[in-house]
Design a protein around this motif. Sequence first.
Motif, short mmCIF file in Angstrom:
data_model
loop_
_atom_site.label_atom_id
_atom_site.label_comp_id
_atom_site.label_asym_id
_atom_site.label_seq_id
_atom_site.Cartn_x
_atom_site.Cartn_y
_atom_site.Cartn_z
N HIS A 122 0.82 -1.21 0.00
CA HIS A 122 0.00 0.00 0.00
C HIS A 122 0.86 1.26 0.00
O HIS A 122 1.92 1.28 0.63
N ILE A 123 0.35 2.30 -0.68
CA ILE A 123 0.88 3.64 -0.46
C ILE A 123 0.17 4.16 0.78
O ILE A 123 -1.05 4.34 0.79
N ARG A 124 0.93 4.39 1.86
CA ARG A 124 0.33 4.82 3.13
C ARG A 124 0.15 6.32 3.20
O ARG A 124 -0.70 6.82 3.93
N GLY A 125 1.01 7.05 2.49
CA GLY A 125 0.92 8.51 2.55
C GLY A 125 1.69 9.12 1.39
O GLY A 125 2.68 8.53 0.92
N LEU A 126 1.22 10.28 0.95
CA LEU A 126 1.81 10.94 -0.21
C LEU A 126 2.13 12.38 0.18
O LEU A 126 1.34 13.00 0.91
N GLY A 127 3.24 12.90 -0.30
CA GLY A 127 3.56 14.31 -0.04
C GLY A 127 4.16 14.94 -1.29
O GLY A 127 4.82 14.25 -2.06
N GLY A 184 9.33 22.25 -15.67
CA GLY A 184 9.20 22.94 -14.39
C GLY A 184 9.83 22.12 -13.27
O GLY A 184 10.27 20.99 -13.50
N ASP A 185 9.84 22.68 -12.07
CA ASP A 185 10.47 22.04 -10.91
C ASP A 185 9.40 21.53 -9.93
O ASP A 185 8.34 22.15 -9.80
N GLY A 186 9.71 20.45 -9.22
CA GLY A 186 8.79 19.95 -8.20
C GLY A 186 9.21 18.58 -7.70
O GLY A 186 10.14 17.97 -8.26
N ALA A 187 8.53 18.11 -6.65
CA ALA A 187 8.86 16.81 -6.07
C ALA A 187 7.62 16.15 -5.49
O ALA A 187 6.69 16.84 -5.06
N GLY A 188 7.61 14.82 -5.52
CA GLY A 188 6.53 14.06 -4.90
C GLY A 188 7.11 12.85 -4.21
O GLY A 188 8.11 12.28 -4.68
N PRO A 206 3.29 11.85 -9.09
CA PRO A 206 2.85 12.05 -7.69
C PRO A 206 2.23 13.42 -7.44
O PRO A 206 1.30 13.54 -6.63
N ILE A 207 2.69 14.47 -8.15
CA ILE A 207 2.09 15.80 -7.96
C ILE A 207 0.63 15.77 -8.45
O ILE A 207 -0.27 16.28 -7.78
N ALA A 208 0.40 15.14 -9.59
CA ALA A 208 -0.97 15.07 -10.12
C ALA A 208 -1.85 14.17 -9.25
O ALA A 208 -3.03 14.47 -9.01
N LEU A 209 -1.27 13.08 -8.73
CA LEU A 209 -2.04 12.17 -7.87
C LEU A 209 -2.46 12.89 -6.59
O LEU A 209 -3.61 12.79 -6.14
N ASP A 210 -1.54 13.62 -6.00
CA ASP A 210 -1.84 14.35 -4.76
C ASP A 210 -2.99 15.34 -4.99
O ASP A 210 -3.91 15.45 -4.18
#
Length: 346
Positions: free
Chosen positions: A6-11, A161-165, A305-309
């Motif tokens: 499972h994915i327990r948490g996303l940031g 662009g820049d970003g992180a997930g 991950p950014i779009a999922l969040d």
Amino acid sequence: MTLSVHIRGLGIYTPSRRLTNHDLTRIVDTTDEWIVSRSGIKERRIAAPGETNADLAAKAAKTALEKANVSPDEIDLLIVATASAESSVPSVACSIHHKLGLRPGIPSFDVSAACSGFLYLLQIAVQMLRSGEYHNALVVASEKLSAITDWQDRSTCVLFGDGAGAAVLAIADSNNGGAYIPSASRPSASILGTVLGSDGSKGDLLSIVPRTPPFPQPQENLPVGTHVISMNGREIFRNAVRVMSQACRDVLKKCNVQPSQLALIIPHQANLRIIDAIAGELDLPLELFKVNLDRYGNTSAASIPIALDEAIHETRLKNGDIFLLVAFGGGFTWGATLLKWNQPKI
Ligand code: ACO
């Protein structure tokens, strides 16, 4: 028995600075109309001066730990996907191991799979967790693409662009010692299956190459790195549509799921026209696809991950929904992952 991961948490973390299409017209010969009509992108985020790839990664990871309610010393595996690390050694993973104060001695490493990096991370973590040797994996996709953007090349600099997930993953519901019990109050996503692939023969269609001197003066406070992205946009476009459509079909077949069962598809956010063409190939409505590239551009491995969040915050997933992540990137690399959303009743 196959153990369920499972994915327990996303940031996520996205820098606060917005670079709009209008801003780009001051740097290269372009227009908002051209960029929007060819890509769908309106603005992208740019890291602050001095903000490193590892800084972005650590901020996303910290939020993922909080969302998962997991403390740093419970993490026993750390993997980062990036194509824009400031250095290959030390890896971004080792840098954030230190920044986050994770337990000394746990394995930390980077994975290079370009825009498909997050799906590669999920599959590696799933297999390592299933080995029984690890219990809580932290995976982070982080990109500071502004540092490898050629701000003089109008055909590429408008896209990135820049970003992180980041995500915390664990084995759920198992008799294995230390397994995590899905929480009665926190949502999670169970990973149903993944397909991954690559084709090295097309590597030169998208590469990160040393910048040819002389180095230009920085403009608009934008970074000027030693390497830049070089690509054949048209060929990438054609291959991205073909390969992502096939990866979707492959993972659905592997998991014995029908396209009509899908509640949401989160594709790599490269170009709205690519996403539209995949919808056409799969005979699915564009509305089924999450799109946020208009506000972030292409953040490579971090885009999914950014779009999922964002989709989670928009409550686009309900308990039991099956959803699909699909990516394509330089290398070439690709992947698709099928998941099920678990939303506890309040
Ligand atoms: N502003 C104005 N004109 C431009 C710009 C710009 N920013 N960039 C290129 N042009 C011009 C070109 O010079 C060309 O002019 P010409 O006809 O006088 O020679 C014209 O616009 C058409 O250029 P094309 O490259 O043919 O435009 P196309 O419709 O293919 O769109 C694009 C280009 C947006 C790059 C598209 O091919 C694409 O998105 N490809 C996918 C690339 C991608 O997503 N890469 C990301 C990495 S891989 C991944 O993430 C999947």
